[in-house]
Design a protein around this motif. Structure first.
Motif, PDB file in Angstrom:
ATOM      1  N   MET A 152     -49.642  16.735 -21.310  1.00  0.00           N
ATOM      2  CA  MET A 152     -49.926  16.196 -22.696  1.00  0.00           C
ATOM      3  C   MET A 152     -51.392  15.400 -22.599  1.00  0.00           C
ATOM      4  O   MET A 152     -51.504  14.925 -21.517  1.00  0.00           O
ATOM      5  N   SER A 153     -52.365  15.981 -23.659  1.00  0.00           N
ATOM      6  CA  SER A 153     -53.407  15.252 -23.669  1.00  0.00           C
ATOM      7  C   SER A 153     -53.471  14.148 -24.549  1.00  0.00           C
ATOM      8  O   SER A 153     -52.740  13.876 -25.555  1.00  0.00           O
ATOM      9  N   GLN A 154     -54.467  13.184 -24.467  1.00  0.00           N
ATOM     10  CA  GLN A 154     -54.519  11.921 -25.193  1.00  0.00           C
ATOM     11  C   GLN A 154     -56.108  11.948 -25.924  1.00  0.00           C
ATOM     12  O   GLN A 154     -56.949  11.921 -25.280  1.00  0.00           O
ATOM     13  N   ILE A 155     -56.035  11.810 -27.296  1.00  0.00           N
ATOM     14  CA  ILE A 155     -57.215  11.601 -28.162  1.00  0.00           C
ATOM     15  C   ILE A 155     -57.058  10.522 -29.076  1.00  0.00           C
ATOM     16  O   ILE A 155     -56.218  10.380 -29.721  1.00  0.00           O
ATOM     17  N   ASN A 156     -57.945   9.504 -28.995  1.00  0.00           N
ATOM     18  CA  ASN A 156     -57.794   8.373 -29.664  1.00  0.00           C
ATOM     19  C   ASN A 156     -56.580   7.608 -29.733  1.00  0.00           C
ATOM     20  O   ASN A 156     -56.062   7.302 -30.786  1.00  0.00           O
ATOM     21  N   GLY A 157     -56.155   7.398 -28.574  1.00  0.00           N
ATOM     22  CA  GLY A 157     -54.779   6.725 -28.636  1.00  0.00           C
ATOM     23  C   GLY A 157     -53.383   7.451 -28.964  1.00  0.00           C
ATOM     24  O   GLY A 157     -52.501   7.185 -28.798  1.00  0.00           O
ATOM     25  N   LYS A 158     -53.783   8.835 -29.291  1.00  0.00           N
ATOM     26  CA  LYS A 158     -52.545   9.570 -29.571  1.00  0.00           C
ATOM     27  C   LYS A 158     -52.439  10.724 -28.717  1.00  0.00           C
ATOM     28  O   LYS A 158     -53.369  11.327 -28.127  1.00  0.00           O
ATOM     29  N   ILE A 159     -51.201  10.919 -28.412  1.00  0.00           N
ATOM     30  CA  ILE A 159     -50.870  12.179 -27.387  1.00  0.00           C
ATOM     31  C   ILE A 159     -50.385  13.463 -28.125  1.00  0.00           C
ATOM     32  O   ILE A 159     -49.905  13.294 -28.943  1.00  0.00           O
ATOM     33  N   HIS A 160     -51.221  14.286 -27.552  1.00  0.00           N
ATOM     34  CA  HIS A 160     -50.857  15.556 -28.228  1.00  0.00           C
ATOM     35  C   HIS A 160     -49.643  16.192 -27.363  1.00  0.00           C
ATOM     36  O   HIS A 160     -49.540  16.251 -26.269  1.00  0.00           O
ATOM     37  N   PHE A 161     -48.947  16.873 -28.129  1.00  0.00           N
ATOM     38  CA  PHE A 161     -47.459  17.352 -27.557  1.00  0.00           C
ATOM     39  C   PHE A 161     -47.311  18.979 -28.429  1.00  0.00           C
ATOM     40  O   PHE A 161     -47.484  18.858 -29.763  1.00  0.00           O
ATOM     41  N   SER A 162     -46.919  19.670 -27.474  1.00  0.00           N
ATOM     42  CA  SER A 162     -46.881  20.956 -28.016  1.00  0.00           C
ATOM     43  C   SER A 162     -45.507  21.523 -27.753  1.00  0.00           C
ATOM     44  O   SER A 162     -45.022  21.179 -26.531  1.00  0.00           O
ATOM     45  N   ILE A 163     -44.942  22.592 -28.670  1.00  0.00           N
ATOM     46  CA  ILE A 163     -43.382  23.113 -28.133  1.00  0.00           C
ATOM     47  C   ILE A 163     -43.592  24.465 -28.589  1.00  0.00           C
ATOM     48  O   ILE A 163     -44.530  24.995 -29.373  1.00  0.00           O
ATOM     49  N   ARG A 164     -42.898  25.262 -27.880  1.00  0.00           N
ATOM     50  CA  ARG A 164     -42.788  26.626 -28.356  1.00  0.00           C
ATOM     51  C   ARG A 164     -41.434  27.002 -29.276  1.00  0.00           C
ATOM     52  O   ARG A 164     -40.340  26.355 -28.615  1.00  0.00           O
ATOM     53  N   MET A 165     -41.600  27.861 -30.114  1.00  0.00           N
ATOM     54  CA  MET A 165     -40.237  28.062 -30.944  1.00  0.00           C
ATOM     55  C   MET A 165     -40.341  29.361 -31.348  1.00  0.00           C
ATOM     56  O   MET A 165     -41.419  30.087 -31.550  1.00  0.00           O
ATOM     57  N   ASP A 166     -39.182  30.155 -31.527  1.00  0.00           N
ATOM     58  CA  ASP A 166     -39.273  31.281 -32.249  1.00  0.00           C
ATOM     59  C   ASP A 166     -39.802  31.472 -33.664  1.00  0.00           C
ATOM     60  O   ASP A 166     -39.501  30.441 -34.189  1.00  0.00           O
ATOM     61  N   GLU A 167     -40.113  32.501 -34.170  1.00  0.00           N
ATOM     62  CA  GLU A 167     -40.751  32.553 -35.460  1.00  0.00           C
ATOM     63  C   GLU A 167     -39.933  32.223 -36.639  1.00  0.00           C
ATOM     64  O   GLU A 167     -40.243  31.620 -37.534  1.00  0.00           O
ATOM     65  N   GLY A 168     -38.572  32.626 -36.465  1.00  0.00           N
ATOM     66  CA  GLY A 168     -37.495  32.303 -37.418  1.00  0.00           C
ATOM     67  C   GLY A 168     -37.365  30.816 -37.634  1.00  0.00           C
ATOM     68  O   GLY A 168     -37.507  30.555 -38.799  1.00  0.00           O
ATOM     69  N   LEU A 169     -37.248  30.314 -36.393  1.00  0.00           N
ATOM     70  CA  LEU A 169     -37.183  28.763 -36.530  1.00  0.00           C
ATOM     71  C   LEU A 169     -38.508  28.049 -36.957  1.00  0.00           C
ATOM     72  O   LEU A 169     -38.273  27.229 -37.823  1.00  0.00           O
ATOM     73  N   HIS A 170     -39.419  28.576 -36.587  1.00  0.00           N
ATOM     74  CA  HIS A 170     -40.760  28.009 -37.181  1.00  0.00           C
ATOM     75  C   HIS A 170     -40.856  28.003 -38.633  1.00  0.00           C
ATOM     76  O   HIS A 170     -41.134  27.111 -39.357  1.00  0.00           O
ATOM     77  N   ASN A 171     -40.557  29.453 -39.040  1.00  0.00           N
ATOM     78  CA  ASN A 171     -40.752  29.473 -40.587  1.00  0.00           C
ATOM     79  C   ASN A 171     -39.583  28.612 -41.516  1.00  0.00           C
ATOM     80  O   ASN A 171     -40.212  27.806 -42.463  1.00  0.00           O
ATOM     81  N   LYS A 172     -38.614  28.250 -40.883  1.00  0.00           N
ATOM     82  CA  LYS A 172     -37.566  27.655 -41.457  1.00  0.00           C
ATOM     83  C   LYS A 172     -37.969  26.222 -41.497  1.00  0.00           C
ATOM     84  O   LYS A 172     -37.796  25.258 -42.465  1.00  0.00           O
ATOM     85  N   PHE A 173     -38.406  25.557 -40.149  1.00  0.00           N
ATOM     86  CA  PHE A 173     -38.983  24.238 -40.118  1.00  0.00           C
ATOM     87  C   PHE A 173     -39.875  24.027 -41.087  1.00  0.00           C
ATOM     88  O   PHE A 173     -39.954  22.847 -41.693  1.00  0.00           O
ATOM     89  N   ARG A 174     -41.010  24.961 -40.999  1.00  0.00           N
ATOM     90  CA  ARG A 174     -42.083  24.640 -42.277  1.00  0.00           C
ATOM     91  C   ARG A 174     -41.600  24.545 -43.658  1.00  0.00           C
ATOM     92  O   ARG A 174     -41.899  23.713 -44.458  1.00  0.00           O
ATOM     93  N   TYR A 175     -40.413  25.563 -43.943  1.00  0.00           N
ATOM     94  CA  TYR A 175     -39.773  25.262 -45.326  1.00  0.00           C
ATOM     95  C   TYR A 175     -39.219  23.996 -45.414  1.00  0.00           C
ATOM     96  O   TYR A 175     -39.629  23.140 -46.427  1.00  0.00           O
TER      97      TYR A 175
END
Length: 61
Positions: A1-24
């Motif tokens: 995890m990287s930190q910029i301006n006191g904020k930590i960058h966090f990334s996750i992987r998910m399948d496209e179907g879950l991504h689209n539903k979560f975006r909705y």
């Protein structure tokens, strides 16, 4: 995890179907995906602290 301006960058992987539903769902709630994830994490911490008491700095060590 990287930190910029006191904020930590966090990334996750998910399948496209879950991504689209979560975006909705995030859009339905009027949030970006990042905002929705942050909201859910904050809710999780609030719920935990409500049941178990506040998490102190000592607990994080």
């Amino acid at each position: 995890m990287s930190q910029i301006n006191g904020k930590i960058h966090f990334s996750i992987r998910m399948d496209e179907g879950l991504h689209n539903k979560f975006r909705y769902v995030a859009s339905y709630d009027g949030r970006s995906m990042s905002g929705q994830i942050l909201y859910l994490i904050q809710k999780c911490v609030r719920d935990y602290e409500k049941e178990h008491g506040p998490i102190s700095g000592e607990d994080l060590q």
